[in-house]
Design an enzyme around this catalytic site. Structure first.
Site, short mmCIF file in Angstrom:
data_model
loop_
_atom_site.label_atom_id
_atom_site.label_comp_id
_atom_site.label_asym_id
_atom_site.label_seq_id
_atom_site.Cartn_x
_atom_site.Cartn_y
_atom_site.Cartn_z
CB CYS A 113 1.97 10.26 5.48
SG CYS A 113 2.99 8.63 5.16
CD GLU A 125 -2.25 10.53 -1.05
OE1 GLU A 125 -2.48 9.69 -0.24
OE2 GLU A 125 -1.36 10.29 -2.12
CB SER A 169 -10.21 6.21 -0.67
OG SER A 169 -8.84 6.39 -0.49
CG ASN A 170 -6.57 2.94 3.38
OD1 ASN A 170 -6.89 1.75 4.02
ND2 ASN A 170 -6.79 4.08 3.98
FE1 F3S Z 1 1.28 7.25 4.60
FE2 F3S Z 1 1.07 5.10 3.36
FE3 F3S Z 1 -0.19 5.39 5.44
S1 F3S Z 1 1.25 6.65 2.48
S2 F3S Z 1 -0.49 7.69 5.56
S3 F3S Z 1 1.96 5.14 5.34
S4 F3S Z 1 -1.04 4.43 3.70
#
Ligand code: F3S
Length: 662
Positions: free
Chosen positions: A94, A124, A223-224
């Site tokens: 990302c 990450e 986790s999110n």
């Molecule tokens: Fe990137 Fe935010 Fe999704 S960092 S992978 S857009 S949660």
């Protein structure tokens, strides 16, 4: 009455959606591709991707051919390892995570320590830890931070950079920053929480405060999604589920009991960044079954349909701040919740430029909204279109002033080429005006930078016609005018031999041709220019004379310092005996080369003591003979030689001859 409110930010985030698109495209092109770890934290979605040829593997060794780095990113060493294995690496990190890698790398080059706030086991964070050049640690909460402060006094003592996992809890991050600022004196804090995450968490907090229950959809390892559930659970009863089947199996009875205990019940739905839209819809369908209430169903459907609403609309011109740039796109903030996304091809009309050539983080640019994706909550924009509008204004001015416009040939079309100006205007250049020769290929100028004149503009149809040829002609005329203005006898050039005739060669002096006569090519005697030069050779020449009216320039390639006559005069004198080679025979004698470039004449009377009537009977070309230098005419550069003078009685015979002539 039952009310269902679905969070606008529920579902795939930009980074996950992008990674899925990259993987699916790669799989469609290659058949099978491998992802290092699951592409997204959702088993259903992973299985769907597997059916499309996207296979998750635990290590690069398990992959074959091509491996994809998922949106979480990976440590630098992983990229190196993939390269060592000879695998094709497609990087779907990302852009927000990629930005953290760059921050960590660049800011730790001076030896500063780095602290990552986040779960050190999360992929990450594992990836981020692999980008530091100095000492780097990760802490996930207050306890871990305090423990680090207590146990390692040296860490961060000189200077410290702090970044945070993109999906970290906003409140916890705020608290941890206070402790960091209090303890570390020389600290740079980079708030790298993803805006999508902040928006999702803020909306989940607000929604859960007004609802009686929340359904949070997400993978068990996401986790999110877990954080969303934690946030919601602080405000109301929360059901965490990976999909519709699990919701029904594990929470059906609890939901029925909850619904039945309220007259007016409000249920909110949100979903983690890895949850595909179809799973949200399936949850909806199961909810419909559970509550068996058509009214609720309709409201739920309406809620799904309205998810999410954006304030941007196609065609709207907006100001955008660049927040991340990579090789395929720029991510921008346009002041609304949704992320803005400018694909590379919409950043610039010049296909030779990469996004990084066009914009950098922090730039504020004008864009036009091209598409609002309600399903995913992304706004797609174009900088190119804004540039094109500005470009048209400049085109009109260029036509008025007959000035040259710069651009790049971006396409070959029927009957000509399309040139995109530096300001983004598309201009049609007919083949006859392209400057490409009649038998040439228009493809040869594709992607080349060119100058053109605007010869026709139809504003109504947005059509512009240009001529590369007219611009080239103007440039050539200007070069020629300057050439004649600055030309003088004695001026030196290094020119290219363009053509050759038996009497000399024509040399391109930079737009104007000059002629070097055969006798001016070299000090040596040559019969044809091809003996000393070839077409395409670079030749150092000096202007002998010129005529601007007739556009003629006479050149010489002879250099005074190479003049063989000077050499001859320095080395030879009258009465010297020299070995010479016969180079030509004439009725009155033979010419013989003394040194290259200097020939002497052996007069017919000086060949032998006998009377010679036919020179060719006694001498032949190529023959080496000894002769005496009997006369040097410096003014006329002539040398007389005598073989006879070396023969016994030769001088006496000469005296007699001279006496009888007298
Ligand atoms: Fe990137 Fe935010 Fe999704 S960092 S992978 S857009 S949660």
């Amino acid at each position: 009455m039952m009310q269902i409110i679905t969070a606008e930010t529920a579902g795939f985030c930009f980074g996950v959606k992008r990674a899925c698109e990259i993987a699916e495209k790669a799989a469609s092109e290659r058949g099978t591709v491998y992802t290092l770890g699951q592409l997204i934290h959702n088993n259903d979605a992973v299985e769907t991707l597997r059916k499309h040829g996207v296979i998750p593997v635990e290590s690069p060794e398990e992959a074959n051919g091509c491996i994809i780095i998922r949106s979480h990113g990976a440590a630098r060493s992983v990229y190196d390892h993939i390269a060592e294995l000879g695998l094709v690496c497609i990087d779907a990190t990302c852009p927000y995570v990629d930005r953290i890698h760059k921050i960590v790398d660049e800011n730790s080059r001076d030896g500063s320590d780095t602290l990552v706030v986040g779960d050190k086991k999360h992929p990450e964070v594992v990836g981020i830890l692999g980008f530091a050049n100095g000492d780097i640690r990760a802490v996930n909460d207050e306890n871990e931070l305090n423990e680090l402060i207590k146990s390692d006094k040296n860490f961060g003592a000189k200077s410290l950079n702090v970044v945070v996992q993109t999906t970290f809890d906003m409140c916890k991050w705020t608290d941890l920053q206070k402790i960091i600022k209090k303890h570390y004196t020389n600290v740079k804090i980079f708030d790298t929480i993803c805006r999508a995450t902040i928006n999702r968490q803020e909306e989940a907090a607000a929604l859960s405060q007004q609802c009686d229950a929340m359904i949070v959809i997400g993978g068990a390892h996401s986790s999110n999604s877990r954080k969303l559930a934690d946030i919601c659970a602080a405000n109301c009863r929360t059901f965490f589920t990976e999909n519709a089947a699990q919701l029904e199996k594990e929470h059906r009875s609890a939901l029925i009991s909850l619904i039945s205990s309220y007259n007016d019940v409000k249920i909110g739905i949100t979903a983690g960044a890895s949850t595909p839209a179809y799973i949200i819809k399936e949850v909806h369908n199961i909810m419909s079954e559970i509550i068996k209430d058509e009214a609720v169903d309709a409201e739920f459907m309406a809620a799904i349909d309205q998810m999410p609403r954006v304030r941007a609309y196609a065609g709207n011109r907006v100001k955008a701040t660049v927040v991340a740039v990579n090789k395929t796109e720029a991510v921008v903030d346009i002041g609304i919740k949704q992320s803005g996304y400018i694909p590379a091809e919409e950043l610039s009309a010049n296909p030779n430029l990469t996004p990084e050539d066009v914009v950098k983080v922090g730039d504020v640019i004008d864009c036009i909204v091209t598409k609002v994706n309600d399903a995913d909550g992304f706004v797609y924009l174009s900088k190119k279109q804004v540039d094109a509008q500005a470009g048209m204004e400049k085109i009109l001015k260029a036509k008025e002033e007959n000035s040259t416009v710069k651009g790049t040939v971006t396409a070959v079309v029927k009957g000509g080429v399309i040139v995109t100006s530096e300001d983004g205007a598309r201009v049609f250049v007919p083949a006859s005006q392209s400057g490409v020769p009649r038998n040439g290929k228009l493809e040869d100028i594709l992607k080349k930078e060119v100058g053109f004149k605007v010869i026709e503009v139809n504003e109504g149809r947005g059509r512009v016609v240009g001529s590369i040829k007219a611009s080239e002609r103007e440039a050539t005329d200007a070069v020629k005018a300057k050439f004649w203005e600055e030309l003088e006898v004695g001026k030196k050039f290094i020119g290219e031999v363009k053509s050759m005739e038996s009497y000399g060669v024509f040399v391109d002096l930079g737009g104007v041709d000059g002629m070097v006569h055969l006798t001016e090519l070299t000090w040596n005697r040559v019969k044809h220019p091809k003996e000393v030069v070839a077409i395409g050779d670079k030749l150092e020449v000096t202007v002998k004379s010129f005529d601007p009216e007739k556009k003629r320039v006479s050149l010489t390639a002879k250099k005074p310092e190479d003049n063989p006559w000077t050499k001859f005069m320095n080395e030879f004198a009258i009465d010297d005996v020299v070995k010479v080679q016969i180079v030509s025979i004439t009725p009155f004698g033979a010419f013989a080369q003394i040194i290259p470039g200097v020939d002497g004449l052996i007069h017919i009377s000086q060949i032998s003591l006998e009377r010679v009537t036919d020179v060719s009977k006694v001498l032949s070309v190529g023959q080496i003979v000894e002769a005496k230098i009997t006369e040097i005419d410096e003014e006329k550069s002539r040398v007389s030689l005598s073989i006879k003078a070396l023969l016994d009685g030769g001088d006496a015979a000469d005296d007699e001859e001279e006496a009888s002539e007298e």
